[in-house]
Design an enzyme around this catalytic site. Sequence first.
Site, PDB file in Angstrom:
ATOM      1  NE  ARG A  51      36.709  52.754  36.898  1.00  0.00           N
ATOM      2  CZ  ARG A  51      36.392  52.325  38.109  1.00  0.00           C
ATOM      3  NH1 ARG A  51      36.700  51.119  38.499  1.00  0.00           N
ATOM      4  NH2 ARG A  51      35.771  53.107  38.959  1.00  0.00           N
ATOM      5  NE  ARG A  98      36.823  46.080  30.361  1.00  0.00           N
ATOM      6  CZ  ARG A  98      37.383  46.523  31.493  1.00  0.00           C
ATOM      7  NH1 ARG A  98      36.757  47.420  32.240  1.00  0.00           N
ATOM      8  NH2 ARG A  98      38.557  46.066  31.875  1.00  0.00           N
ATOM      9  CD  GLN A 197      41.629  51.630  37.034  1.00  0.00           C
ATOM     10  OE1 GLN A 197      42.830  51.561  37.300  1.00  0.00           O
ATOM     11  NE2 GLN A 197      41.037  50.763  36.230  1.00  0.00           N
ATOM     12  CG  ASP A 238      35.774  44.127  38.127  1.00  0.00           C
ATOM     13  OD1 ASP A 238      35.044  45.124  38.090  1.00  0.00           O
ATOM     14  OD2 ASP A 238      36.984  44.179  38.407  1.00  0.00           O
ATOM     15  CG  ASN A 248      38.973  43.425  42.100  1.00  0.00           C
ATOM     16  OD1 ASN A 248      38.001  44.006  41.625  1.00  0.00           O
ATOM     17  ND2 ASN A 248      39.815  44.029  42.914  1.00  0.00           N
ATOM     18  CE  LYS A 249      43.420  47.646  36.609  1.00  0.00           C
ATOM     19  NZ  LYS A 249      43.070  47.879  35.188  1.00  0.00           N
TER      20      LYS A 249
END
Length: 330
Positions: A51, A98, A197, A238, A248-249
Amino acid sequence: MSFESPLFWPAYVKEDVLHVLDETLVPSKLKYIPVKNVKGAVAVIRQMKTRAFGQFLVVLNTFLLELKGTVPLSSRGQSPSSLLKHLQQVAHELNNSRPTFPFAEVTGIITGVAHKASAGGPEAVRGAVVKTVHGFLAGIRARRLQRVQEIAEAMKDGDSILTHCNVSGELAMAASLSLAQGKRVKFFATETRPYMQGAKLTTWELQQAKACVTLVADNAIASLMADRLVNKVIIGSDRSAANGDIANKIGSYQIAVLAKEFGIPLIVLTQPSRGVASGADMPIELRDADELLIFNGKKVFGPKVRGFYPGFDVVPHQLITKAIAINAGL
């Protein structure tokens, strides 16, 4: 912790094969997946074997793999147009691996370089792509080290820092540098479900850096902040938008809202981008519901239970105290 740490440099090329660290197995096992072509690259990205920074290493190196994986152009009589078409197809497949990630901003530069070189023939295309990718990779270490130093500067003596998900070694490197400078800093890392993660990668990285780290449940953030157990939040991103919004996540947005509520500064590690105007323009990847419902190969909930797992959420720029950016160098 050094630049040779596998979490700081999670992919490397040896004998025309890209070896990609399987981050889903860390810390119990350090295993590398061999990637030889774009099909393998898309698989490790889509399956979240790598990732963040690792994905961009895979994207860049895939162009080199595809070039080296062909029969020499002179013996094939391949035209520059057919090679260019092949590179554009490689870019297309990577871009769609993705959807939230801005891979197109990188692949578009590479195919653009190839297009400009096509007038000189297929070898000119090959040479231009190889030079561009190698030039980018050569500058990565210096740019990442510069950002690590900036992150360390943002860490103050006595800080208790909350982080979410994982930023491929940069936070741990900054922690190591801060500790070497005599700063007393400690960390809280979220679990970051469902792939964990934070629990698997971030805690391991910070331990490698000899930092004090405590794992905290994803749903304990408000309690943590209300009890004044953290005074700073540092997360990655990201994707970024021209107005400063970031993706982001999933879970980053609620952390940002809570940080604002409790007056805690939010620092974001990001990459400058003008590919989209604002966070509203970012496509949010919806992951397979089974990633929530299945654990270790077994469905752990009732047969009719549904799952909803957006991989990311958007943090509006108004909630961000400071952005520490890295220039992509392309």
